[in-house]
Design a protein around this motif. Structure first.
Motif, PDB file in Angstrom:
ATOM      1  N   GLN A  99      -6.276  -3.728   5.751  1.00 45.48           N
ATOM      2  CA  GLN A  99      -5.440  -2.910   4.562  1.00 45.48           C
ATOM      3  C   GLN A  99      -6.087  -2.952   3.154  1.00 45.48           C
ATOM      4  OE1 GLN A  99      -0.903  -3.019   4.304  1.00 45.48           O
ATOM      5  NE2 GLN A  99      -1.198  -3.486   2.076  1.00 45.48           N
TER       6      GLN A  99
ATOM      7  N   VAL B 299      -5.277   2.153   5.628  1.00 44.86           N
ATOM      8  CA  VAL B 299      -5.172   1.139   6.479  1.00 44.86           C
ATOM      9  C   VAL B 299      -6.131   1.128   7.726  1.00 44.86           C
ATOM     10  CG1 VAL B 299      -3.475   0.280   8.127  1.00 44.86           C
ATOM     11  CG2 VAL B 299      -2.757   0.886   5.888  1.00 44.86           C
TER      12      VAL B 299
ATOM     13  N   GLY C 140       3.284  -6.686  11.358  1.00 46.72           N
ATOM     14  CA  GLY C 140       3.312  -6.629   9.680  1.00 46.72           C
ATOM     15  C   GLY C 140       4.659  -6.106   9.374  1.00 46.72           C
TER      16      GLY C 140
ATOM     17  N   SER D 110      -5.925  -1.549  -0.793  1.00 44.50           N
ATOM     18  CA  SER D 110      -5.282  -0.820  -1.759  1.00 44.50           C
ATOM     19  C   SER D 110      -6.178  -0.004  -2.642  1.00 44.50           C
ATOM     20  CB  SER D 110      -4.171  -1.598  -2.467  1.00 44.50           C
ATOM     21  OG  SER D 110      -3.299  -2.067  -1.623  1.00 44.50           O
TER      22      SER D 110
ATOM     23  N   THR E 194       6.757  -3.891   0.915  1.00 39.95           N
ATOM     24  CA  THR E 194       6.523  -2.857   1.655  1.00 39.95           C
ATOM     25  C   THR E 194       7.795  -1.998   1.904  1.00 39.95           C
ATOM     26  OG1 THR E 194       6.946  -4.012   3.884  1.00 39.95           O
ATOM     27  CG2 THR E 194       4.804  -4.089   2.600  1.00 39.95           C
TER      28      THR E 194
ATOM     29  N   ARG F 130      -6.030  -5.439  11.595  1.00 35.24           N
ATOM     30  CA  ARG F 130      -5.423  -4.368  10.632  1.00 35.24           C
ATOM     31  C   ARG F 130      -5.989  -4.804   9.396  1.00 35.24           C
ATOM     32  NH1 ARG F 130      -1.071  -3.790   7.381  1.00 35.24           N
ATOM     33  NH2 ARG F 130      -0.109  -1.779   7.313  1.00 35.24           N
TER      34      ARG F 130
ATOM     35  N   ASP G 259      -5.927   5.430   8.220  1.00 36.34           N
ATOM     36  CA  ASP G 259      -4.926   6.224   7.683  1.00 36.34           C
ATOM     37  C   ASP G 259      -4.823   5.949   6.297  1.00 36.34           C
ATOM     38  OD1 ASP G 259      -3.989   6.622  10.554  1.00 36.34           O
ATOM     39  OD2 ASP G 259      -3.145   4.606  10.690  1.00 36.34           O
TER      40      ASP G 259
ATOM     41  N   ILE H 180       1.054  -1.301  -0.132  1.00 35.47           N
ATOM     42  CA  ILE H 180       0.080  -0.297   0.089  1.00 35.47           C
ATOM     43  C   ILE H 180       0.828   1.098  -0.095  1.00 35.47           C
ATOM     44  CG2 ILE H 180      -0.198   0.097   2.429  1.00 35.47           C
ATOM     45  CD1 ILE H 180      -2.984   1.095   2.294  1.00 35.47           C
ATOM     46  N   GLU H 181       2.104   1.113   0.627  1.00 32.66           N
ATOM     47  CA  GLU H 181       3.107   2.453   0.570  1.00 32.66           C
ATOM     48  C   GLU H 181       3.243   2.921  -0.793  1.00 32.66           C
ATOM     49  OE1 GLU H 181       3.807   0.009   4.353  1.00 32.66           O
ATOM     50  OE2 GLU H 181       3.534  -0.438   2.059  1.00 32.66           O
TER      51      GLU H 181
ATOM     52  N   THR I 133      -7.355   0.284  11.495  1.00 32.26           N
ATOM     53  CA  THR I 133      -6.977  -0.539  12.642  1.00 32.26           C
ATOM     54  C   THR I 133      -8.178  -0.322  13.648  1.00 32.26           C
ATOM     55  OG1 THR I 133      -4.552   0.105  12.088  1.00 32.26           O
ATOM     56  CG2 THR I 133      -4.977  -0.812  14.203  1.00 32.26           C
TER      57      THR I 133
ATOM     58  N   PRO J 269      -8.900  -7.054   0.228  1.00 30.46           N
ATOM     59  CA  PRO J 269      -8.264  -6.577   1.430  1.00 30.46           C
ATOM     60  C   PRO J 269      -7.400  -7.409   1.949  1.00 30.46           C
ATOM     61  CG  PRO J 269     -10.250  -7.657   2.134  1.00 30.46           C
ATOM     62  CD  PRO J 269     -10.227  -7.715   0.616  1.00 30.46           C
TER      63      PRO J 269
END
Length: 364
Positions: free
Chosen positions: A96, A58, A270, A98, A190, A94, A126, A51-52, A60, A83
């Motif tokens: 995530q 993200v 993670g 994208s 990542t 968590r 986030d 995702i970065e 949580t 996901p």
């Protein structure tokens, strides 16, 4: 003394050994095959960027009475994207996703709150923009390039340019193998992966420099003797440091394996999982390249030198003459044969250690 210590002493003295240099084409072939597979996989499938690098959101949660499977189903129902869900050590999850923008992230947050039957305030969201990941990637490439240049300069000064070239090829080899594993298995790349990749370069160089230092000592005055070819001296250097390389690699892999399988598998960490995964693969690849790739490459490059070529011819001529004398001596009982003329074969397993042992038996 333990069996491993016994083996290390015998390897160092040249009493036993493996012909790494003589069988180098096998290891070159294995590495080329892995490299080709990694390149094809990278071109066809590509890396599974995190995702970065792609951007997304993200989510949580705090401690919830929801399993990872239920959270995955809930995230799939409220989002059109696939996901990635992980359980956290505090009992939360968590999630995530994208490719999610700001507006869509707010809707997904509300949908998750309803699906998981928890207040929306207990879900932290986030957002990650793809531009941030691109900056990280550019900085990583810049750092890698500077690192490679400094490594080549240092090794060329401390050892010689052939060793610098071999070490550089070994580093590229290690990175290629690690990237190939990520492509074939589909692991997510990542920021932690990038950090791990940059870290393994130092570990890879450590093993390589240990062997090079032994080779540097062994090749002093190499052209003034006619007992060993350069390849045999290089082979002996690998064998004399083999147990040390194995020990340091195993000791380094054990804590990394703990981070990977315990920290990642049981605790669901993670970032920790991403770093330890690249470290684990890279450390194993670095140990392999320092033994099977770097030093054989130095031997190949060195054997092109005119002085080393002349040395090989002298060594082989002396052995041929010694063989002819043995044949003319008769049945091969060796009654008048001097042990000092008993030269090692091309495999480089024979060594002064054996000659010393034989000579001491004769004196007794």
């Amino acid at each position: 003394m333990s069996r491993l210590g016994n083996l290390g002493a015998r390897l160092y003295n040249g009493e036993v050994g493996y012909d790494f240099i003589g069988k180098r084409m096998i290891w070159y072939g294995v590495s080329i095959l892995i490299t080709i597979t990694a390149v094809i996989g990278l071109a066809v499938q590509g890396l599974n960027m995190g995702i970065e690098f792609k951007g997304g959101a993200v989510f949580t949660t705090q401690k919830v009475d929801v399993s990872v499977a239920d959270a995955t189903a809930a995230a799939e129902s409220v989002s059109e994207h696939i996901p990635l869900v992980q359980g956290l050590g505090n009992g939360g999850v968590r999630i995530q996703i994208s490719g999610v923008g700001t507006q869509e992230a707010n809707e997904v947050q509300k949908g998750l709150a309803e699906a998981l039957d928890i207040p929306a305030s207990q879900i932290n969201a986030d957002l990650v923009g793809p531009s941030w990941g691109a900056q990280i990637a550019n900085k990583a490439w810049t750092g890698l390039g500077i690192f490679m240049i400094l490594v080549v300069i240092y090794l060329a000064i401390a050892f010689e340019w052939r060793m610098a070239v071999a070490a550089l090829i070994a580093l590229i080899h290690d990175i290629t193998i690690t990237v190939g594993i990520y492509v074939l298995v589909g692991f997510e790349v990542t920021v932690g992966t990038v950090i791990g990749l940059l870290t393994i370069l130092g570990y890879s160089l450590y093993d390589t420099v240990v062997v090079f230092d032994s080779l540097k000592e062994g090749q002093k005055g190499v052209t003034k003797q006619t007992r060993f070819t350069y390849s045999e001296i290089a082979n002996r250097s690998i064998n004399s440091t083999l147990v040390r390389s194995i020990n340091t690699t195993v000791v380094a892999l054990l804590p990394v394996a703990g981070l990977l399988f315990i920290g990642g598998g049981f605790l669901g960490a993670g970032m920790l999982n991403d770093i330890s995964l690249s470290l684990f693969v890279g450390l194993a690849a670095g140990a392999y390249s320092s033994i099977f790739i770097a030093t054989p490459l130095v031997a190949d490059l060195k054997e092109r030198d005119p002085q080393i070529k002349a040395l090989r011819q002298r060594v082989l001529a002396k052995r041929a003459a010694a063989g002819a004398r043995d044949e003319s001596a008769g049945s091969g009982e060796g009654s008048g044969r001097d042990d000092q003329d008993d030269e090692p074969r091309e495999a480089g397993v024979g060594s002064p250690g054996r000659h010393r042992g034989q000579g001491s038996d004769k004196r007794r």
